[in-house]
Enzyme design. Structure first.
Site, mmCIF file in Angstrom:
data_model
loop_
_atom_site.group_PDB
_atom_site.id
_atom_site.type_symbol
_atom_site.label_atom_id
_atom_site.label_comp_id
_atom_site.label_asym_id
_atom_site.label_seq_id
_atom_site.Cartn_x
_atom_site.Cartn_y
_atom_site.Cartn_z
ATOM 1 N N HIS A 136 -6.236 -7.260 -0.452
ATOM 2 C CA HIS A 136 -6.368 -5.840 -0.770
ATOM 3 C C HIS A 136 -5.631 -5.515 -2.073
ATOM 4 O O HIS A 136 -4.571 -6.081 -2.345
ATOM 5 C CB HIS A 136 -5.759 -4.981 0.345
ATOM 6 C CG HIS A 136 -6.363 -5.222 1.685
ATOM 7 N ND1 HIS A 136 -5.768 -6.051 2.618
ATOM 8 C CD2 HIS A 136 -7.500 -4.757 2.243
ATOM 9 C CE1 HIS A 136 -6.524 -6.065 3.707
ATOM 10 N NE2 HIS A 136 -7.578 -5.303 3.506
ATOM 11 N N ASP A 194 -4.069 -12.748 3.503
ATOM 12 C CA ASP A 194 -5.310 -12.288 4.124
ATOM 13 C C ASP A 194 -6.553 -12.539 3.266
ATOM 14 O O ASP A 194 -7.664 -12.191 3.660
ATOM 15 C CB ASP A 194 -5.229 -10.808 4.532
ATOM 16 C CG ASP A 194 -4.613 -9.923 3.472
ATOM 17 O OD1 ASP A 194 -4.370 -10.401 2.345
ATOM 18 O OD2 ASP A 194 -4.370 -8.740 3.772
ATOM 19 N N HIS A 230 0.820 -1.220 0.000
ATOM 20 C CA HIS A 230 0.000 0.000 0.000
ATOM 21 C C HIS A 230 0.853 1.269 0.000
ATOM 22 O O HIS A 230 0.302 2.372 -0.058
ATOM 23 C CB HIS A 230 -0.934 0.035 1.209
ATOM 24 C CG HIS A 230 -1.955 -1.060 1.218
ATOM 25 N ND1 HIS A 230 -2.790 -1.298 0.149
ATOM 26 C CD2 HIS A 230 -2.270 -1.994 2.161
ATOM 27 C CE1 HIS A 230 -3.583 -2.331 0.445
ATOM 28 N NE2 HIS A 230 -3.284 -2.768 1.650
ATOM 29 N N ASP A 256 -2.726 -10.573 -2.471
ATOM 30 C CA ASP A 256 -3.263 -10.100 -1.194
ATOM 31 C C ASP A 256 -4.753 -9.762 -1.367
ATOM 32 O O ASP A 256 -5.184 -9.399 -2.456
ATOM 33 C CB ASP A 256 -2.471 -8.850 -0.788
ATOM 34 C CG ASP A 256 -2.761 -8.350 0.611
ATOM 35 O OD1 ASP A 256 -1.909 -8.564 1.496
ATOM 36 O OD2 ASP A 256 -3.830 -7.735 0.829
#
Ligand code: ZN
Length: 341
Positions: free
Chosen positions: A195, A282, A158, A193
């Site tokens: 995200h 995740d 991120h 991931d």
């Protein structure tokens, strides 16, 4: 598979995280890396200590202003009147043209996009060490290893060139990809991931030499909301070199693996000489974040498919939070990767 690790991650233990306005302890805790390491060692993978590289590899993908801020922020913040122990911004320049400020509180809002990236006294040391873990793994692959796994913490995907967010400070995945670019003309990144890898996308958005592909929960309903949509395809010289594959929140193995096939097709067309996998765990059905519902068998299958590309590959740990399956899912992914070779 060789596992690269540094125990310096443990000095970063963020305490601040907000969920719907409620302050909680961050889910990004040192225990994550300790469990991942124990699981990988238990499965017989060889652990190698990260080499010291200093700031050079991080500076290849991050701006000087940002690196300066990360180094001084925690030290200077605690000198401010009534300051908290962690740097947490309360103002941001948002979407409008803005001027880079001198005041630390302003710089914090410039360089920290959300409340999930508090900077504490150990953050810089841990983030720098994580970038060195990624660099060491990339160097192993450049030195002839077919693959290496960088057990990075804090995570990185991120983080933009000049902005932290979502538990991330230095973009370890981008550091590894840029390192590989030193030898290889084309490098692909596949981010699995839960995200979207928005920082990685941002760093390479206008470049045609690094293909970025991300499979993630649909940002229409999931962090990071503003990035990760299918219409984001790159810009300028990088147009066509970013592929986002959002899935409905709650999707399981079947759509996740189908997105994996689409990703591998695009990567095959790009014909890279090396690959970086941004390995968030995740997406697991057991992860406390509950964005997707991937099983251990799903992780194994995805890794096996990716390995069949036959590319020199750096696997970089991204997200994945505390559950009984965290270590098991890593072992499933690594064994799937070995099986596909
Ligand atoms: Zn994540």
């Amino acid at each position: 598979m060789k596992i690269v690790y540094s125990d310096k991650h443990a000095v970063h233990d963020p305490q601040t995280f907000f969920v719907r306005g409620v302050k909680q302890r961050s889910a990004e805790q040192p225990e994550r890396a300790i469990r991942l390491l124990a699981a990988a060692q238990g499965a017989g993978h060889e652990v190698i200590a990260a080499k010291v590289h200093g700031m050079g590899p991080a500076a290849a993908v991050h701006t000087p202003d940002y690196l300066d801020f990360l180094q001084i922020a925690a030290l200077e913040w605690v000198k401010l009147a009534n300051a908290s122990a962690e740097v947490v911004p309360n103002v941001h320049p948002a979407r409008y043209p803005a001027t880079y400020p001198k005041a630390l509180a302003g710089r914090a809002g410039w360089h920290q996009v959300d409340l999930a990236c508090p900077i504490g006294p150990g953050t810089w040391e841990a983030a720098l060490a994580a970038s060195e873990v990624a660099t060491t793994a990339a160097d192993l692959v450049l030195g002839g290893a077919r693959e290496a796994y960088a057990l990075c913490r804090p995570p990185g995907h991120h983080a933009y060139a000049d902005m932290a967010g979502g538990f991330c400070f230095l973009n370890n995945t981008a550091v590894a990809a840029q390192r590989l670019r030193g030898r290889h003309p084309r490098v692909a990144i596949l981010d699995v991931d839960v995200h979207h890898g928005n920082g990685t996308q941002g760093i390479f958005y206008e470049r045609p030499d690094v293909l970025t592909v991300s499979i993630h929960a649909d940002p229409a309903h999931y962090y990071p909301y503003y990035w990760g949509h299918a219409h984001e395809v790159g810009a300028g010289a990088g147009q066509g070199f970013n592929l986002n594959l959002p899935l409905p929140v709650g999707s399981g193995d079947e759509p996740w693996l189908a997105a994996g096939e689409a990703a591998l097709t695009r990567i095959g067309q790009f014909a890279p000489e090396a690959l970086v996998i941004a390995l968030g765990l995740d997406a697991s059905e057991s992860d406390p974040l509950q964005g997707l519902k991937v099983t251990g068998a799903g992780f194994h299958s995805m890794a096996r498919k990716i390995a069949t590309l036959g590319l020199p590959t750096v696997l970089v740990q991204e997200g994945g939070y505390l559950s009984d399956d965290l270590g098991r899912n890593l072992v499933q992914f690594l064994s799937g990767f070995d099986a596909g070779r």
